[in-house]
Design a protein around this motif. Structure first.
Motif: not given
Length: 325
Positions: A152-157
């Protein structure tokens, strides 16, 4: 997000160390904030630090990014030293080593972050910065579900770059990620310092270390500009809003609030930063950027809850084994 490492019990992270034997007791400098509830303390601290960051951005054309950091750390150190009046005797070499490293991480975290907000919007900078504490939480937990939070965090980045990182200043993004790494180190050494020094003494001493380290850089970049009365006044306001008030409120909150709840509340900082950027700096977010911030917040909250759940499960298992024995 300034929560202690997972090996530290929530209520113990920044609790005051016992005063040296025979030393007179001093009234704590945090007593005046006692009327606020712990959740109110955390939210007030988050609002203060992010709006202080927005004010710092408006000061950068006058004093430069390094100059603003130097002013912030210097004024904050002076205020905290005067308020806390930390004792310099009675501490071991390990105590001093811990507080020095804490000061170094504080200087690095602030310096890198202000270089980031000098290049990219405040909300995006804080979103990238929060990946540092998120990574610390994921690594500390070591559970398979953390792969979901990391994704999820990587998708946000990825969304922050609009799928193409040419639209996001790479230098500013790198500074923000570096600030996040220093934030993770800050979390660890903040907890260690809090266990070794009474009241906010360790914070005051670490702030002094950070100020001494950063002052030459600020002078080299800005020189006599730092002595301008308006610059000094704005720099003092940034120091109070971004360092003295939020760090003090967070220190007090962690003594009354479980670290897990504290960390979840701190996960809201990217949203607070985006709001401050919009209201003060006219930095509007696109729908994709807002979605990116939401994904990083969700990942951070999920990682914290997973970590807390793992600790509770482990504790229950140990208690059950003890009862059976």
């Amino acid at each position: 997000m300034t929560t202690p490492d997972s090996a530290t019990p929530p209520q113990r992270a920044t609790s005051a160390a016992p005063a040296p034997t025979g030393a007179p007791r001093r009234p704590g400098p945090l007593a005046s904030f006692g009327s606020l509830g712990p959740v109110g303390l955390v939210l007030a601290g988050g609002i203060s630090v992010q709006f202080g960051g927005a004010l710092a951005v408006t000061l950068m054309p006058r004093a430069g990014a390094l100059g603003v950091v130097a002013l912030r750390l210097l004024v904050a150190a002076v205020v905290l030293l005067l308020v806390c009046r930390p004792r310099l005797r009675g501490h071991s070499r390990t105590d001093w080593g811990t507080v020095v490293v804490f000061g170094v991480t504080m200087a690095g975290m602030n310096g890198l972050f202000y270089q980031a907000v000098d290049r990219i919007p405040l909300g995006l900078a804080v979103t990238l910065e929060v990946l540092g504490p998120l990574a610390l939480s994921v690594l500390a937990s070591r559970r398979a579900i953390n792969a979901v939070w990391a994704a999820l965090a990587l998708a946000g980045v990825f969304l922050l770059g609009g799928g193409d990182f040419d639209s996001l200043d790479p230098t500013g993004a790198a500074f923000a990620l570096g600030a996040g790494a220093m934030w993770a180190a800050y979390i660890v050494f903040s907890a260690r310092t809090g266990r070794r020094f009474p009241q906010a003494d360790g914070l005051a001493l670490a702030m002094a270390v950070a100020a001494v380290l950063f002052l030459p850089l600020g002078i080299a970049e800005s020189g006599a500009k730092l002595l301008d009365p308006v610059t000094l006044g704005l720099g003092a306001a940034v120091a109070l809003l971004s360092s003295v008030l939020p760090y003090t409120l967070e220190l007090l909150a962690l003594r009354r609030l479980p670290a897990s709840t504290f960390a979840i509340l701190m996960s809201l900082e990217p949203a607070i930063a985006a709001t401050a950027g919009f209201l003060i700096l006219d930095q509007a977010l696109t729908a994709m950027e807002a979605a990116a911030i939401a994904l990083v917040i969700a990942a951070s909250m999920g990682a914290v809850r997973t970590q807390v759940g793992g600790v509770r499960k482990k504790t229950a298992t140990l208690e059950g084994a003890a009862l059976e024995g």
